[in-house]
Design a protein around this motif. Sequence first.
Motif, PDB file in Angstrom:
ATOM      1  N   MET A   1       0.859  -1.199   0.000  1.00  0.00           N
ATOM      2  CA  MET A   1       0.000   0.000   0.000  1.00  0.00           C
ATOM      3  C   MET A   1       0.887   1.238   0.000  1.00  0.00           C
ATOM      4  O   MET A   1       1.881   1.289   0.710  1.00  0.00           O
ATOM      5  N   LEU A   2       0.514   2.216  -0.796  1.00  0.00           N
ATOM      6  CA  LEU A   2       1.246   3.481  -0.777  1.00  0.00           C
ATOM      7  C   LEU A   2       0.474   4.482   0.047  1.00  0.00           C
ATOM      8  O   LEU A   2      -0.741   4.651  -0.160  1.00  0.00           O
ATOM      9  N   HIS A   3       1.174   5.149   0.962  1.00  0.00           N
ATOM     10  CA  HIS A   3       0.514   6.230   1.694  1.00  0.00           C
ATOM     11  C   HIS A   3       0.789   7.506   0.911  1.00  0.00           C
ATOM     12  O   HIS A   3       1.875   8.081   1.011  1.00  0.00           O
ATOM     13  N   GLY A   4      -0.190   7.893   0.102  1.00  0.00           N
ATOM     14  CA  GLY A   4      -0.005   9.053  -0.759  1.00  0.00           C
ATOM     15  C   GLY A   4      -1.072   9.085  -1.836  1.00  0.00           C
ATOM     16  O   GLY A   4      -2.147   8.500  -1.681  1.00  0.00           O
TER      17      GLY A   4
ATOM     18  N   VAL B   1      -0.453  -6.801 -10.910  1.00  0.00           N
ATOM     19  CA  VAL B   1       0.152  -6.305  -9.663  1.00  0.00           C
ATOM     20  C   VAL B   1      -0.851  -5.361  -9.005  1.00  0.00           C
ATOM     21  O   VAL B   1      -1.172  -4.312  -9.556  1.00  0.00           O
ATOM     22  N   ASP B   2      -1.367  -5.750  -7.852  1.00  0.00           N
ATOM     23  CA  ASP B   2      -2.281  -4.878  -7.112  1.00  0.00           C
ATOM     24  C   ASP B   2      -1.487  -4.075  -6.083  1.00  0.00           C
ATOM     25  O   ASP B   2      -0.709  -4.648  -5.309  1.00  0.00           O
ATOM     26  N   ILE B   3      -1.651  -2.767  -6.108  1.00  0.00           N
ATOM     27  CA  ILE B   3      -1.035  -1.911  -5.087  1.00  0.00           C
ATOM     28  C   ILE B   3      -2.108  -0.941  -4.603  1.00  0.00           C
ATOM     29  O   ILE B   3      -2.706  -0.222  -5.409  1.00  0.00           O
ATOM     30  N   ALA B   4      -2.373  -0.959  -3.295  1.00  0.00           N
ATOM     31  CA  ALA B   4      -3.410  -0.081  -2.751  1.00  0.00           C
ATOM     32  C   ALA B   4      -2.845   1.311  -2.506  1.00  0.00           C
ATOM     33  O   ALA B   4      -1.629   1.513  -2.499  1.00  0.00           O
ATOM     34  N   SER B   5      -3.735   2.261  -2.308  1.00  0.00           N
ATOM     35  CA  SER B   5      -3.303   3.634  -2.054  1.00  0.00           C
ATOM     36  C   SER B   5      -4.226   4.262  -1.024  1.00  0.00           C
ATOM     37  O   SER B   5      -5.434   3.965  -0.992  1.00  0.00           O
TER      38      SER B   5
END
Length: 476
Positions: free
Chosen positions: A46-49, A69-73
């Motif tokens: 997860m990206l904090h931004g 590719v799953d990346i949460a935000s």
Amino acid sequence: MQKAESIKQKVMPSGDTFASSCNACKQCTPLGACIAFKGLEGVLPMLHGSQGCATYIRRYLISHFREPVDIASSNFSEETTIFGGNKNFNTGIDNIIKQYHPRVIAIASTCLSETIGEDVQRLIFEYQETHNTMPDLPVMIFASTPSYQGTHSEGFHEAVFAAVKTLAEASGPVGDHINLFSNMISPEDIRHLKEIVEDFSIPVVLFPDYSDTLDNTSWDSYRRIPDGGTTVDELKKSALAYASVELGYILNSGGMNGRIKDNGTKQSAGEYLKSKFDVPLVRTGLPVGILESDKFFNALSSISGKAIPMKYQRQRGRLVDLYVDGHKYVSDKRAVIYGEEDLVVALAAFAAEIGIKPVLCASGGESGKLAGTLREVLGKNYYEDMVVGQGMSFERMEEVMQELKPDLMIGNSKGYYIARKMDIPIVRTGFPIHDRLGAQHTHVLGYEGTMILFEQIVNTLLEDKQRKSPVGYKYM
Ligand code: SF4
């Protein structure tokens, strides 16, 4: 932009061409962190931004690895940017748990959240405190990765360090396993390293292991979190290993050399385990070429107390034979080598040992250690007139290359436009490779990987010669 006369200064000053970044020879720091995080089992990064950062990183990784590719935000908005991302952070974690049921949520900060000074460790602590009765609350790992302080490679190593620091526990006797911190390599090379340590019969915690998560089999239906990766339990016992082996001389050891000072507190995972749990650390470079591969195989031999298996002795012998066969095609060729600093060191050492002169070694990294490490690793193969570019942009590389007139480029596919403009061949290796299929299967490590790389270089040069010849060659 500086004039090309500064080429006379063989080690170029850091960040000389992009006070504000312009086509830098690096990618963003959380991008590297996400690759390392994908090497954990059951993880969702997860990206904090802002959402745009996650979208860019997903796009980049999918194009290189050709895997979903799953990346949460946490999806910063104007309001979050001013008043802080606490609410978005909590909502983001709630949604991830509900939708993905991950065992690990690995969080990387972005330029924006770092600039406003978000205390992500505190956000994690508060979330864990308020949800401490939740069954199967995921493990949370945080890596601080502002992009203005580093490269994708440094983000990768920060994430490796963060995972080990969060999970390693010394609860029990020292085991018979080693830790192998494998650097930013392809899934194929990870599989090869696993095969090597298995052939030495050394039990190993290899991290990060994205050999499946970023290079999986074909599925009948979409899996939100793919199988594979180093487990949390394995990383917990990294503190009880009898040695750590780290591949890379530079890793995340340098801060920005010019604009932002290094406070000297950065540690690699191996250094952390050594300082905190007294786990002995053996560091070799990325094993590309005979000399650097020998160091890696000798390290495993001395750790295990076993001779190098015959299989690898024979691979080494075949590689020497291949060098003999192909020497006349590569001898005295002049190459530009670029990419992550540790990869540049490994490729330059390999190039020099086969008679290719690395005339320019360039990286977007600004550790301040590239020139010194090259001198140390190349030893008698070091060329005094080699230009070393740190914190380099592709524009600056092109300027220098126009003067140096190299025969060949070795590096990622972002250099393709220069190769095309200058009509010189390019051998694609490293990250990212967006304009060819099979980046996830590039294999350059060990004697076997070096054989493939050597053949690729020779054949690229031969193809270039055939293409440019007015008569063509049938035999070369
Ligand atoms: S804003 Fe920073 S973290 Fe986001 S994509 Fe750009 S460089 Fe990466």
